[in-house]
Write a protein that holds these residues in place. Structure first.
Motif, PDB file in Angstrom:
ATOM      1  N   LYS A  24       0.817  -1.203   0.000  1.00 50.89           N
ATOM      2  CA  LYS A  24       0.000   0.000   0.000  1.00 50.89           C
ATOM      3  C   LYS A  24       0.858   1.264   0.000  1.00 50.89           C
ATOM      4  O   LYS A  24       0.431   2.308  -0.492  1.00 50.89           O
ATOM      5  N   ALA A  27       1.444   2.284  -3.483  1.00 52.02           N
ATOM      6  CA  ALA A  27       0.265   2.990  -4.009  1.00 52.02           C
ATOM      7  C   ALA A  27       0.189   4.402  -3.435  1.00 52.02           C
ATOM      8  O   ALA A  27      -0.174   5.350  -4.137  1.00 52.02           O
ATOM      9  N   LEU A  28       0.537   4.548  -2.152  1.00 57.50           N
ATOM     10  CA  LEU A  28       0.529   5.869  -1.524  1.00 57.50           C
ATOM     11  C   LEU A  28       1.561   6.782  -2.174  1.00 57.50           C
ATOM     12  O   LEU A  28       1.322   7.988  -2.344  1.00 57.50           O
ATOM     13  N   ARG A  30       2.453   6.696  -5.275  1.00 57.49           N
ATOM     14  CA  ARG A  30       1.934   7.113  -6.585  1.00 57.49           C
ATOM     15  C   ARG A  30       0.755   8.067  -6.449  1.00 57.49           C
ATOM     16  O   ARG A  30       0.568   8.952  -7.276  1.00 57.49           O
ATOM     17  N   ASP A  31      -0.070   7.855  -5.424  1.00 57.94           N
ATOM     18  CA  ASP A  31      -1.299   8.636  -5.283  1.00 57.94           C
ATOM     19  C   ASP A  31      -1.550   8.890  -3.796  1.00 57.94           C
ATOM     20  O   ASP A  31      -2.218   8.108  -3.123  1.00 57.94           O
ATOM     21  N   ALA A  32      -0.988   9.979  -3.291  1.00 57.55           N
ATOM     22  CA  ALA A  32      -1.083  10.274  -1.858  1.00 57.55           C
ATOM     23  C   ALA A  32      -2.484  10.757  -1.503  1.00 57.55           C
ATOM     24  O   ALA A  32      -2.902  11.846  -1.914  1.00 57.55           O
ATOM     25  N   THR A  33      -3.224   9.930  -0.776  1.00 61.83           N
ATOM     26  CA  THR A  33      -4.567  10.285  -0.316  1.00 61.83           C
ATOM     27  C   THR A  33      -4.672   9.979   1.169  1.00 61.83           C
ATOM     28  O   THR A  33      -3.953   9.115   1.690  1.00 61.83           O
ATOM     29  N   LEU A  36      -5.427   6.148   1.838  1.00 60.85           N
ATOM     30  CA  LEU A  36      -4.272   5.264   1.678  1.00 60.85           C
ATOM     31  C   LEU A  36      -3.287   5.435   2.828  1.00 60.85           C
ATOM     32  O   LEU A  36      -2.701   4.462   3.310  1.00 60.85           O
ATOM     33  N   ASN A 286       4.427  -3.017 -11.253  1.00 63.79           N
ATOM     34  CA  ASN A 286       4.159  -1.801 -12.025  1.00 63.79           C
ATOM     35  C   ASN A 286       3.159  -2.062 -13.143  1.00 63.79           C
ATOM     36  O   ASN A 286       3.274  -1.519 -14.246  1.00 63.79           O
ATOM     37  N   THR A 288      -0.060  -1.303 -13.551  1.00 64.99           N
ATOM     38  CA  THR A 288      -0.907  -0.192 -13.988  1.00 64.99           C
ATOM     39  C   THR A 288      -0.170   0.702 -14.982  1.00 64.99           C
ATOM     40  O   THR A 288      -0.709   1.070 -16.034  1.00 64.99           O
ATOM     41  N   HIS A 292      -1.120   1.191 -18.975  1.00 63.49           N
ATOM     42  CA  HIS A 292      -1.375   2.511 -19.551  1.00 63.49           C
ATOM     43  C   HIS A 292      -0.432   2.779 -20.718  1.00 63.49           C
ATOM     44  O   HIS A 292      -0.840   3.350 -21.744  1.00 63.49           O
TER      45      HIS A 292
END
Length: 428
Positions: A24, A27-28, A30-33, A36, A286, A288, A292
């Motif tokens: 996780k 993922a954090l 790549r996309d800090a929310t 997450l 990797n 995703t 893409h």
């Protein structure tokens, strides 16, 4: 659960928790929310907590602090922190709760409540004197007759009840559009009920032990089993949707390979970010990003082929499809989306053939200059106006259609029709 089995189970769950926290964390990165970040924090806290709660870890902490039962305090406070994470996480997950003007106040109020509960537990434990050796799995019933320990356990069970039941209630009320995430949230809610089983088992055992009756001590020990079962369900709830998405992306990457080979590898390998990586059939990391990239490269390849496209194979697909419907065939009539995919597949096959033929005539293998092409109108493909978010699904249908009998028949029809091959590259 025996002590030796507890060691194996708890340490295994600790390792799994750390692995999931690391996963996780990527993922954090790549996309800090906030959600997450909470998941990573909760998984890390849970992993450390299980390592401390294992009999081996419990005794190691006791030896370091010279207090055999001291590990109970960080373990129980750690459990409370984990379920505070879970409760707040579901408040942030719920779209309806996020829209409410009071959502931030609710998050702050619950955070302060759990912090106050942890402070009370710490105070009561430090005022107690749980001296002497103890079975790590039977701490609750061994010291339940100590007033400070009893208050410590009471606050712990009340806060754990709040964390599990409120999280379960929040999950049950949540309505999400993504069925995979909805399924994971349901698993998360069932995990809360399983862990609430710890309270159901421990509360009567502690109450009787406080009165000097230890007939339910074994039931209290069984509560730890409920906690382990619930933790496994939490792992599934947190990882289920992500794992399913990873598997689908890996599958789609593989399914797009024939189309990539046709419009990228055959047309111009310089379109590929990495030819060697793109041709790998064992993608695991990797995924995703690679998927893409594959979609982008295919779209770039289609763009290069635009001047070489002809309406002839497209018309042949429609004509043959109508004939097969009228006469009957071994394959069923295609839905409109699948028919559009077949039209695109036939057009791409034909465009590649025409491009390769032009290259052979011009005596070189590089990309053909646009200046050598006729300035005729570019042929539009079905789905040219597809939104970017839906391109993956469209290209998957096209890749599947490449080997469809209708496409093969349409190409034979177009190549042998003796008709002028209208299009930008007809005389390339």
């Amino acid at each position: 659960m025996s002590e030796s089995l507890s060691n194996v189970v708890y340490l295994f769950l600790a390792v799994v928790g750390l692995v999931m926290a690391a996963w996780k964390s990527l993922a954090l990165f790549r996309d800090a929310t906030p959600t997450l970040a909470l998941i990573v924090s909760m998984q890390t806290c849970g992993a450390v907590d299980y390592a401390m709660a294992s009999p081996a870890g419990y005794r190691a902490i006791g030896e370091m602090t010279h207090q055999p039962s001291f590990a109970t305090l960080p373990v129980y406070v750690g459990i409370l922190i984990c379920f505070a994470h879970a409760h707040i996480l579901t408040l942030l997950w719920d779209p309806q709760a996020r829209k409410a003007t009071s959502s931030l106040r609710r998050v702050i109020a619950w955070t302060l409540t759990y912090a106050f509960g942890a402070s009370l537990m710490t105070t009561f434990f430090l005022f107690a004197d749980p001296s002497g050796a103890v079975d790590p799995l039977r701490f609750n019933t061994t010291y339940a007759d100590n007033p400070m320990i009893f208050l410590f356990l009471l606050v712990f069970l009340v806060m754990l009840t709040s964390g599990t039941l409120n999280t379960w209630r929040q999950c049950r009320r949540m309505e999400l559009t993504d069925p995979q995430i909805q399924h994971s949230v349901r698993a998360f809610s069932l995990a809360m009920l399983a862990i609430f089983g710890y309270v159901v088992c421990s509360a009567p055992a502690i109450a009787l032990a406080a009165l000097g009756n230890h007939s339910l001590d074994t039931l209290g020990v069984f509560g730890s089993t409920c906690g382990a079962i619930g933790t496994v369900a939490i792992f599934y709830g947190l990882a289920g949707a992500a794992t399913s998405a990873w598997w689908r992306e890996r599958r789609d990457y593989k399914f797009l390979q024939p189309l990539w080979d046709l419009v990228v590898s055959t047309v111009d390998q310089n379109l590929a970010f990495s030819v060697r990586a793109a041709q790998s059939r064992h993608l695991t990391v990797n995924v995703t990003f690679q998927l893409h990239r594959r979609v982008i490269e295919i779209l770039d390849g289609i763009r290069v082929l635009r001047p070489w496209m002809s309406p002839t194979p497209m018309s042949a697909v429609h004509l043959l499809h109508d004939q097969h419907i009228a006469q009957g065939s071994t394959w069923a009539p295609l839905a409109q989306q699948d028919l559009d995919a077949a039209v695109t597949a036939a057009s791409l096959h034909d465009a590649v053939r025409r491009l390769q033929s032009a290259r052979q005539k011009q005596g070189h293998l590089g990309r053909t200059s646009r200046s050598q092409l006729h300035a005729e109108p570019v042929v539009r493909l079905p789905g040219d106006d597809t939104p970017a978010a839906n391109e993956r699904d469209r290209l998957l249908r096209v890749s599947k259609a490449l080997s469809h009998p209708l496409v093969s028949a349409a190409l034979r029809e177009a190549n042998g029709a003796g008709l002028p091959q209208a299009g930008a590259g007809a005389n390339g």
